[in-house]
Design a protein around this motif. Structure first.
Motif, PDB file in Angstrom:
ATOM      1  N   ARG A  56       0.830  -1.208   0.000  1.00  0.00           N
ATOM      2  CA  ARG A  56       0.000   0.000   0.000  1.00  0.00           C
ATOM      3  C   ARG A  56       0.864   1.258   0.000  1.00  0.00           C
ATOM      4  O   ARG A  56       0.549   2.239  -0.672  1.00  0.00           O
ATOM      5  CB  ARG A  56      -0.964  -0.010   1.190  1.00  0.00           C
ATOM      6  N   LYS A  57       1.965   1.231   0.759  1.00  0.00           N
ATOM      7  CA  LYS A  57       2.873   2.388   0.771  1.00  0.00           C
ATOM      8  C   LYS A  57       3.491   2.589  -0.614  1.00  0.00           C
ATOM      9  O   LYS A  57       3.609   3.716  -1.099  1.00  0.00           O
ATOM     10  CB  LYS A  57       3.983   2.202   1.817  1.00  0.00           C
ATOM     11  N   LEU A  58       3.905   1.506  -1.264  1.00  0.00           N
ATOM     12  CA  LEU A  58       4.462   1.602  -2.611  1.00  0.00           C
ATOM     13  C   LEU A  58       3.416   2.089  -3.608  1.00  0.00           C
ATOM     14  O   LEU A  58       3.717   2.881  -4.503  1.00  0.00           O
ATOM     15  CB  LEU A  58       5.027   0.245  -3.044  1.00  0.00           C
ATOM     16  N   ALA A  59       2.174   1.641  -3.452  1.00  0.00           N
ATOM     17  CA  ALA A  59       1.093   2.041  -4.361  1.00  0.00           C
ATOM     18  C   ALA A  59       0.789   3.535  -4.236  1.00  0.00           C
ATOM     19  O   ALA A  59       0.426   4.177  -5.229  1.00  0.00           O
ATOM     20  CB  ALA A  59      -0.158   1.218  -4.076  1.00  0.00           C
ATOM     21  N   GLN A  60       0.958   4.098  -3.047  1.00  0.00           N
ATOM     22  CA  GLN A  60       0.717   5.536  -2.867  1.00  0.00           C
ATOM     23  C   GLN A  60       1.593   6.381  -3.786  1.00  0.00           C
ATOM     24  O   GLN A  60       1.236   7.492  -4.146  1.00  0.00           O
ATOM     25  CB  GLN A  60       0.975   5.936  -1.411  1.00  0.00           C
ATOM     26  N   HIS A  61       2.758   5.856  -4.149  1.00  0.00           N
ATOM     27  CA  HIS A  61       3.693   6.586  -5.008  1.00  0.00           C
ATOM     28  C   HIS A  61       3.721   6.028  -6.433  1.00  0.00           C
ATOM     29  O   HIS A  61       4.581   6.416  -7.235  1.00  0.00           O
ATOM     30  CB  HIS A  61       5.098   6.551  -4.398  1.00  0.00           C
ATOM     31  N   GLY A  62       2.826   5.108  -6.735  1.00  0.00           N
ATOM     32  CA  GLY A  62       2.763   4.559  -8.086  1.00  0.00           C
ATOM     33  C   GLY A  62       3.856   3.568  -8.426  1.00  0.00           C
ATOM     34  O   GLY A  62       4.067   3.247  -9.587  1.00  0.00           O
ATOM     35  N   VAL A  64       3.839   0.388  -7.441  1.00  0.00           N
ATOM     36  CA  VAL A  64       3.140  -0.862  -7.735  1.00  0.00           C
ATOM     37  C   VAL A  64       1.686  -0.526  -8.035  1.00  0.00           C
ATOM     38  O   VAL A  64       1.168   0.504  -7.568  1.00  0.00           O
ATOM     39  CB  VAL A  64       3.221  -1.893  -6.579  1.00  0.00           C
ATOM     40  N   VAL A  65       1.051  -1.387  -8.812  1.00  0.00           N
ATOM     41  CA  VAL A  65      -0.376  -1.248  -9.124  1.00  0.00           C
ATOM     42  C   VAL A  65      -1.007  -2.623  -9.022  1.00  0.00           C
ATOM     43  O   VAL A  65      -0.326  -3.646  -9.144  1.00  0.00           O
ATOM     44  CB  VAL A  65      -0.604  -0.651 -10.531  1.00  0.00           C
ATOM     45  N   GLU A  66      -2.317  -2.631  -8.807  1.00  0.00           N
ATOM     46  CA  GLU A  66      -3.018  -3.911  -8.765  1.00  0.00           C
ATOM     47  C   GLU A  66      -3.037  -4.522 -10.158  1.00  0.00           C
ATOM     48  O   GLU A  66      -3.265  -3.832 -11.143  1.00  0.00           O
ATOM     49  CB  GLU A  66      -4.452  -3.725  -8.260  1.00  0.00           C
ATOM     50  N   ALA A  67      -2.772  -5.822 -10.218  1.00  0.00           N
ATOM     51  CA  ALA A  67      -2.850  -6.557 -11.476  1.00  0.00           C
ATOM     52  C   ALA A  67      -4.245  -7.157 -11.605  1.00  0.00           C
ATOM     53  O   ALA A  67      -5.000  -7.219 -10.629  1.00  0.00           O
ATOM     54  CB  ALA A  67      -1.781  -7.661 -11.503  1.00  0.00           C
ATOM     55  N   GLU A  68      -4.583  -7.599 -12.767  1.00  0.00           N
ATOM     56  CA  GLU A  68      -5.889  -8.215 -12.992  1.00  0.00           C
ATOM     57  C   GLU A  68      -5.924  -9.612 -12.380  1.00  0.00           C
ATOM     58  O   GLU A  68      -4.893 -10.242 -12.193  1.00  0.00           O
ATOM     59  CB  GLU A  68      -6.163  -8.317 -14.492  1.00  0.00           C
ATOM     60  N   GLY A  69      -7.145 -10.061 -12.086  1.00  0.00           N
ATOM     61  CA  GLY A  69      -7.318 -11.456 -11.725  1.00  0.00           C
ATOM     62  C   GLY A  69      -7.372 -11.794 -10.262  1.00  0.00           C
ATOM     63  O   GLY A  69      -7.137 -12.934  -9.897  1.00  0.00           O
TER      64      GLY A  69
END
Length: 196
Positions: A56-62, A64-69
């Protein structure tokens, strides 16, 4: 192929990456493709909750992103692109940016050194073809700034030659393994040795 490099300069982004678990997550997602927090936890000897928090911390800065599936706890994550670029000594950078960039460089190089030590420990058990293929090189040379840049550019070009194999398994030759190269070309300082 994903965008090969992302330029980092915001101290908040640099600090977000300058954590061993977060860097390990980025590395694993870069070489293994989408993984869930549970899969990352198994590989990193961490808890799924800890990996979820870092994701979640990494996602805040772009980063990582959620992958499909997936859904809920079975959500896979991926990196939106490969590689980062940052300067820890950029002349126009703020003190905060230089400090954060240096911390990220130390984490990155520390992880690379840990992998080198592990490889050296395991080398006696490797097949002969892999023992003779590996190498370590260290050298110093008298160069001008233009020559140093030329050599760094040439080394980067060689290292980028097979980068597409990270994201496209069909391009990996039979018998290939993930290998690591670490290179830096910098002015160095020896006691009593002055520039020519």
């Amino acid at each position: 192929m994903p965008e090969p490099h992302r330029r980092l300069s915001d101290p908040r982004e640099l600090n977000a990456l300058a954590h061993p678990v977060r860097m390990a997550i980025i590395e694993l997602l870069s070489v293994s493709g989408p993984l869930t927090a549970t899969e990352l936890a198994d590989r990193l000897d961490e808890t799924p909750a800890n990996c979820s928090w870092h994701l979640r911390k990494l996602a805040q800065h772009g980063f990582v992103v959620e992958a499909e599936g997936g859904k809920g706890r079975q959500r896979p994550w991926q990196v939106p692109g490969l590689g980062f670029h940052w300067d820890d000594e950029h002349a126009s950078a703020s003190v905060e940016e230089r400090r954060a960039a240096q911390a990220l460089s130390e984490v990155t190089m520390g992880r690379a050194m840990d992998r080198l030590r592990e490889s050296e420990e395991r080398m006696p058990d490797e097949p002969e073809e892999w023992r003779t293929a590996q190498s370590g090189i260290e050298m110093v040379a008298w160069l001008t700034a233009d020559e140093l840049k030329e050599m760094n550019d040439a080394i980067s070009a060689v290292l980028d030659r097979h980068v597409e194999r990270l994201t496209d398994p069909s391009k990996r030759p039979a018998g290939s393994r993930l290998c690591e190269f670490v290179a830096w070309g910098v002015p160095t300082y020896f006691p009593g040795v002055e520039p020519a």
